[in-house]
Design a protein around this motif. Structure first.
Motif, PDB file in Angstrom:
ATOM      1  N   ILE A  44       9.321  -5.193  10.486  1.00  0.00           N
ATOM      2  CA  ILE A  44       9.092  -5.820   9.185  1.00  0.00           C
ATOM      3  C   ILE A  44       7.657  -6.328   9.063  1.00  0.00           C
ATOM      4  CG2 ILE A  44       9.830  -7.624   7.600  1.00  0.00           C
ATOM      5  CD1 ILE A  44      11.844  -5.366   8.035  1.00  0.00           C
ATOM      6  N   LEU A  45       7.134  -6.925  10.125  1.00  0.00           N
ATOM      7  CA  LEU A  45       5.746  -7.406  10.075  1.00  0.00           C
ATOM      8  C   LEU A  45       4.760  -6.247   9.959  1.00  0.00           C
ATOM      9  CD1 LEU A  45       5.560 -10.387  12.626  1.00  0.00           C
ATOM     10  CD2 LEU A  45       5.504 -10.472  10.129  1.00  0.00           C
ATOM     11  N   GLY A  46       5.046  -5.167  10.660  1.00  0.00           N
ATOM     12  CA  GLY A  46       4.188  -3.995  10.568  1.00  0.00           C
ATOM     13  C   GLY A  46       4.194  -3.408   9.169  1.00  0.00           C
ATOM     14  N   SER A  47       5.371  -3.385   8.554  1.00  0.00           N
ATOM     15  CA  SER A  47       5.472  -2.871   7.193  1.00  0.00           C
ATOM     16  C   SER A  47       4.708  -3.763   6.209  1.00  0.00           C
ATOM     17  CB  SER A  47       6.940  -2.772   6.777  1.00  0.00           C
ATOM     18  OG  SER A  47       7.073  -2.183   5.510  1.00  0.00           O
ATOM     19  N   LEU A  48       4.855  -5.077   6.378  1.00  0.00           N
ATOM     20  CA  LEU A  48       4.130  -6.006   5.512  1.00  0.00           C
ATOM     21  C   LEU A  48       2.621  -5.871   5.715  1.00  0.00           C
ATOM     22  CD1 LEU A  48       4.166  -8.352   3.489  1.00  0.00           C
ATOM     23  CD2 LEU A  48       4.372  -9.924   5.439  1.00  0.00           C
ATOM     24  N   GLY A 194       2.502  -1.441  17.599  1.00  0.00           N
ATOM     25  CA  GLY A 194       3.356  -0.903  16.551  1.00  0.00           C
ATOM     26  C   GLY A 194       2.918  -1.361  15.175  1.00  0.00           C
ATOM     27  N   ILE A 195       2.493  -2.616  15.068  1.00  0.00           N
ATOM     28  CA  ILE A 195       2.011  -3.133  13.785  1.00  0.00           C
ATOM     29  C   ILE A 195       0.797  -2.337  13.314  1.00  0.00           C
ATOM     30  CG2 ILE A 195       0.920  -5.123  12.668  1.00  0.00           C
ATOM     31  CD1 ILE A 195       2.716  -6.926  14.289  1.00  0.00           C
ATOM     32  N   PHE A 196      -0.114  -2.065  14.237  1.00  0.00           N
ATOM     33  CA  PHE A 196      -1.303  -1.286  13.887  1.00  0.00           C
ATOM     34  C   PHE A 196      -0.934   0.156  13.556  1.00  0.00           C
ATOM     35  CE2 PHE A 196      -5.259   1.031  14.968  1.00  0.00           C
ATOM     36  CZ  PHE A 196      -6.124   0.374  14.095  1.00  0.00           C
ATOM     37  N   ALA A 197       0.015   0.731  14.326  1.00  0.00           N
ATOM     38  CA  ALA A 197       0.425   2.116  14.090  1.00  0.00           C
ATOM     39  C   ALA A 197       1.110   2.287  12.739  1.00  0.00           C
ATOM     40  CB  ALA A 197       1.350   2.587  15.210  1.00  0.00           C
ATOM     41  N   GLY A 240       5.808  -3.771  -7.330  1.00  0.00           N
ATOM     42  CA  GLY A 240       6.957  -2.947  -6.974  1.00  0.00           C
ATOM     43  C   GLY A 240       7.143  -2.813  -5.475  1.00  0.00           C
ATOM     44  N   SER A 241       6.052  -2.654  -4.734  1.00  0.00           N
ATOM     45  CA  SER A 241       6.162  -2.516  -3.278  1.00  0.00           C
ATOM     46  C   SER A 241       6.641  -3.816  -2.638  1.00  0.00           C
ATOM     47  CB  SER A 241       4.814  -2.092  -2.692  1.00  0.00           C
ATOM     48  OG  SER A 241       3.801  -3.041  -2.986  1.00  0.00           O
ATOM     49  N   GLY A 242       6.172  -4.951  -3.157  1.00  0.00           N
ATOM     50  CA  GLY A 242       6.640  -6.232  -2.634  1.00  0.00           C
ATOM     51  C   GLY A 242       8.127  -6.443  -2.879  1.00  0.00           C
ATOM     52  N   MET A 243       8.588  -6.128  -4.078  1.00  0.00           N
ATOM     53  CA  MET A 243      10.017  -6.251  -4.398  1.00  0.00           C
ATOM     54  C   MET A 243      10.853  -5.324  -3.521  1.00  0.00           C
ATOM     55  SD  MET A 243       9.995  -6.324  -8.567  1.00  0.00           S
ATOM     56  CE  MET A 243       9.149  -7.629  -9.489  1.00  0.00           C
ATOM     57  N   THR A 244      10.368  -4.089  -3.339  1.00  0.00           N
ATOM     58  CA  THR A 244      11.096  -3.103  -2.537  1.00  0.00           C
ATOM     59  C   THR A 244      11.245  -3.561  -1.091  1.00  0.00           C
ATOM     60  OG1 THR A 244      10.326  -1.288  -3.938  1.00  0.00           O
ATOM     61  CG2 THR A 244      11.068  -0.718  -1.727  1.00  0.00           C
ATOM     62  N   LEU A 245      10.145  -4.004  -0.485  1.00  0.00           N
ATOM     63  CA  LEU A 245      10.194  -4.459   0.897  1.00  0.00           C
ATOM     64  C   LEU A 245      11.137  -5.650   1.049  1.00  0.00           C
ATOM     65  CD1 LEU A 245       9.222  -4.341   3.815  1.00  0.00           C
ATOM     66  CD2 LEU A 245       7.232  -5.704   3.156  1.00  0.00           C
ATOM     67  N   TYR A 246      11.112  -6.559   0.074  1.00  0.00           N
ATOM     68  CA  TYR A 246      11.964  -7.753   0.141  1.00  0.00           C
ATOM     69  C   TYR A 246      13.454  -7.389   0.144  1.00  0.00           C
ATOM     70  CZ  TYR A 246      14.283 -12.078  -1.250  1.00  0.00           C
ATOM     71  OH  TYR A 246      15.129 -13.150  -1.320  1.00  0.00           O
ATOM     72  N   VAL A 247      13.885  -6.614  -0.849  1.00  0.00           N
ATOM     73  CA  VAL A 247      15.317  -6.352  -0.967  1.00  0.00           C
ATOM     74  C   VAL A 247      15.823  -5.466   0.172  1.00  0.00           C
ATOM     75  CG1 VAL A 247      15.383  -6.700  -3.452  1.00  0.00           C
ATOM     76  CG2 VAL A 247      14.931  -4.415  -2.573  1.00  0.00           C
ATOM     77  N   CYS A 248      15.018  -4.483   0.581  1.00  0.00           N
ATOM     78  CA  CYS A 248      15.474  -3.557   1.622  1.00  0.00           C
ATOM     79  C   CYS A 248      15.505  -4.219   2.992  1.00  0.00           C
ATOM     80  CB  CYS A 248      14.583  -2.320   1.660  1.00  0.00           C
ATOM     81  SG  CYS A 248      14.752  -1.246   0.222  1.00  0.00           S
ATOM     82  N   SER A 249      14.509  -5.046   3.298  1.00  0.00           N
ATOM     83  CA  SER A 249      14.443  -5.667   4.626  1.00  0.00           C
ATOM     84  C   SER A 249      15.561  -6.686   4.833  1.00  0.00           C
ATOM     85  CB  SER A 249      13.089  -6.337   4.834  1.00  0.00           C
ATOM     86  OG  SER A 249      12.889  -7.366   3.864  1.00  0.00           O
ATOM     87  N   GLY A 250      16.113  -7.238   3.765  1.00  0.00           N
ATOM     88  CA  GLY A 250      17.191  -8.216   3.895  1.00  0.00           C
ATOM     89  C   GLY A 250      18.569  -7.647   3.729  1.00  0.00           C
ATOM     90  N   LEU A 251      18.675  -6.374   3.333  1.00  0.00           N
ATOM     91  CA  LEU A 251      19.992  -5.757   3.139  1.00  0.00           C
ATOM     92  C   LEU A 251      20.315  -4.693   4.175  1.00  0.00           C
ATOM     93  CD1 LEU A 251      20.072  -5.369  -0.766  1.00  0.00           C
ATOM     94  CD2 LEU A 251      21.462  -6.915   0.621  1.00  0.00           C
ATOM     95  N   ILE A 252      19.295  -4.141   4.832  1.00  0.00           N
ATOM     96  CA  ILE A 252      19.503  -3.079   5.817  1.00  0.00           C
ATOM     97  C   ILE A 252      18.913  -3.519   7.154  1.00  0.00           C
ATOM     98  CG2 ILE A 252      19.145  -0.634   6.340  1.00  0.00           C
ATOM     99  CD1 ILE A 252      18.513  -0.166   3.409  1.00  0.00           C
ATOM    100  N   PRO A 253      19.650  -3.445   8.259  1.00  0.00           N
ATOM    101  CA  PRO A 253      19.078  -3.768   9.574  1.00  0.00           C
ATOM    102  C   PRO A 253      17.852  -2.904   9.862  1.00  0.00           C
ATOM    103  CG  PRO A 253      21.465  -3.573   9.719  1.00  0.00           C
ATOM    104  CD  PRO A 253      21.085  -3.112   8.340  1.00  0.00           C
ATOM    105  N   THR A 254      16.894  -3.475  10.553  1.00  0.00           N
ATOM    106  CA  THR A 254      15.602  -2.818  10.761  1.00  0.00           C
ATOM    107  C   THR A 254      15.727  -1.442  11.393  1.00  0.00           C
ATOM    108  OG1 THR A 254      14.592  -4.989  11.025  1.00  0.00           O
ATOM    109  CG2 THR A 254      13.336  -3.103  11.800  1.00  0.00           C
ATOM    110  N   ALA A 255      16.586  -1.301  12.402  1.00  0.00           N
ATOM    111  CA  ALA A 255      16.728  -0.016  13.087  1.00  0.00           C
ATOM    112  C   ALA A 255      17.187   1.079  12.129  1.00  0.00           C
ATOM    113  CB  ALA A 255      17.704  -0.150  14.245  1.00  0.00           C
ATOM    114  N   GLU A 256      18.043   0.723  11.174  1.00  0.00           N
ATOM    115  CA  GLU A 256      18.541   1.697  10.205  1.00  0.00           C
ATOM    116  C   GLU A 256      17.538   1.904   9.072  1.00  0.00           C
ATOM    117  OE1 GLU A 256      22.577   0.825   8.959  1.00  0.00           O
ATOM    118  OE2 GLU A 256      22.937  -0.236  10.838  1.00  0.00           O
TER     119      GLU A 256
END
Length: 456
Positions: A44-48, A194-197, A240-256
């Motif tokens: 999640i931090l890498g995505s942000l 991983g964050i950099f990658a 839009g990207s901020g909203m997308t990251l917010y809803v997806c990161s809290g509804l789907i486990p990171t591995a999935e």
């Protein structure tokens, strides 16, 4: 088919909302899929981190494109800017990079639409659907840019409303249970490397927004439409990207989430709200169609510009006498897109699109640096839109583009090497062709500008 003629001009009929629809329509697909590979790399931090760094680069690219596009008012976009202010070899490389970026993106979009269709109707084959999508959008752009971009506006607006509705329903407690523990458990699964990658997939949030400036020659008032439509599009994508990251990161486990094909649609499924599931399914389909539609428009304009300046055969520079479209350049996008789509390697197609885009993001700000050196005066005639803090932002943009390109080494080193070799070979070929036809590309006498500073 009507008789063609190179004497016919492109019709000037587009308004700011068409520019917005072209830019956002190409890119919004990145909010629905693909961006989540940043999560697979850096959590999640890498995505942000990727969202913010890539967003910073694209804001600056958009400012450069707005200034250059509103000044030159030419259909070739980045190609014409490099031609006027850098040189013929660089211009041809940028024109080819823009073309390949959008053609690969069109193929990826068509593949995803076909996959969605197959998930609904398991008995159908994906490639015929892919072919049908590419053919239908090619025909739409052949008939006229206004109709194509009106379609883009409707599709893009619907897909954007789906994201906004999902976000506000989620924060109000209606759109499923949001799990903050997912953010903590999946913050940095692969450490700081991983964050950099994760940066290598950061551009997918915004890839192609610079294409909004490529319809400048077809705008009624480009000095107003290009900056307004381009910057409104960039603001839309950041939200839009901020909203997308917010809803997806809290509804789907990171591995999935990191391996999901349709993260927004999957998040809607996790919410259990039937309205959201249906709305996000429609949004996913619409945004893929809008993106593919916009890429046909932009890639054909780049090919048209290359042909018009004799880097390619002049046969592609024909403009339809009835529809006022570069119809041969439009039609030629189809076999190239089909070839990409036939490969079936979606991640490879996406990576080549990103690599081609990053080549443009080095050359667009460099073109602006050269433009400002050649025309330092801020005259309304030459520079109707003046971006802030230039050329310093342009130098920083080049640095960020090179840094992001270097991160492709993690997992896609062969793609990076192939892409760079491809463009180096193309550079020498187009430079040779330029000399062999004895072409005369001046700094832009046809624009009616005064002589540049270095010629006075």
């Amino acid at each position: 088919m009507s008789e063609n003629s190179n004497e016919v001009d492109l019709v000037k009929s587009l308004r700011p909302y068409h520019v917005w629809a072209l830019g956002v329509g190409i890119v919004l697909v990145g909010e629905y899929m693909g961006w989540n590979f940043t999560v697979a790399k850096g959590g999640i931090l890498g995505s942000l981190f990727a969202l913010l760094v890539a967003g910073t680069m694209y804001v600056m690219v958009s400012l450069c494109a707005s200034e250059l596009g509103s000044s030159t008012k030419l259909a070739g976009g980045p190609y014409d800017w490099a031609r006027l202010f850098v040189g013929p070899g660089a211009a041809a490389i940028v024109g080819l990079a823009v073309y390949m970026e959008y053609i690969a993106l069109e193929a990826a979009d068509a593949i995803v639409v076909a996959s969605i269709a197959q998930s609904i109707f398991p008995e159908i084959q994906t490639f015929p659907v892919t072919l049908l999508v590419i053919a239908a959008l090619t025909f739409m752009n052949y008939r006229g840019v206004v109709a194509a971009l009106n379609l883009n506006f409707a599709l893009t607006f619907t897909a954007l409303i789906a994201i906004i509705a999902f976000f506000f329903m989620n924060i109000s407690g209606i759109g499923g249970t949001w799990h903050p523990e997912y953010l903590i458990s999946g913050a940095i699964p692969n450490g700081f490397i991983g964050i950099f990658a994760a940066l290598q997939f950061g551009p997918w949030f915004y890839l192609g927004i610079e294409g909004a400036a490529m319809c400048a020659e077809e705008c009624k008032h480009p000095t107003r439409a290009i900056p307004l439509g381009q910057q409104a599009g960039m603001i839309t994508l950041l939200l839009g990207s901020g909203m997308t990251l917010y809803v997806c990161s809290g509804l789907i486990p990171t591995a999935e989430l990191g391996v999901s094909v349709y993260p927004l649609f999957e998040a809607a499924n996790r919410s259990g709200v039937k309205f959201l599931i249906a709305f996000l399914a429609v949004g996913t389909l619409f945004t893929c169609l809008a993106s593919a539609n916009g890429t046909v428009c932009d890639s054909s304009r780049s090919w048209f510009a290359l042909s018009r300046d004799h880097f390619l055969t002049n046969w592609f520079a024909a403009v339809h006498t009835k529809y006022s479209t570069p119809y041969r350049a439009v039609i030629f996008t189809m076999p190239i897109a089909v070839a990409f789509a036939y490969s079936g390697f979606l991640d490879q197609v996406i990576t080549f699109s990103i690599t081609s885009g990053l080549v443009c993001y080095v050359m667009i700000p460099f073109s602006l640096i050269r433009f400002r050196k050649m025309f330092p005066e801020h005259t309304q005639k030459v520079r109707p839109f003046v971006g802030p803090l230039q050329p310093y932002l342009a130098y920083f943009t080049i640095l960020l583009a090179i840094v992001i390109m270097s991160t492709l080494n993690w997992g896609y080193s062969y793609n990076l090497i192939f892409g760079l070799v491809f463009y180096v070979v193309a550079y020498f070929y187009f430079s040779w062709r330029y000399r062999s036809i004895d072409a005369k590309h001046d700094w832009g006498e046809d624009l009616g500008w005064p002589e540049p500073a270095h010629k006075r």
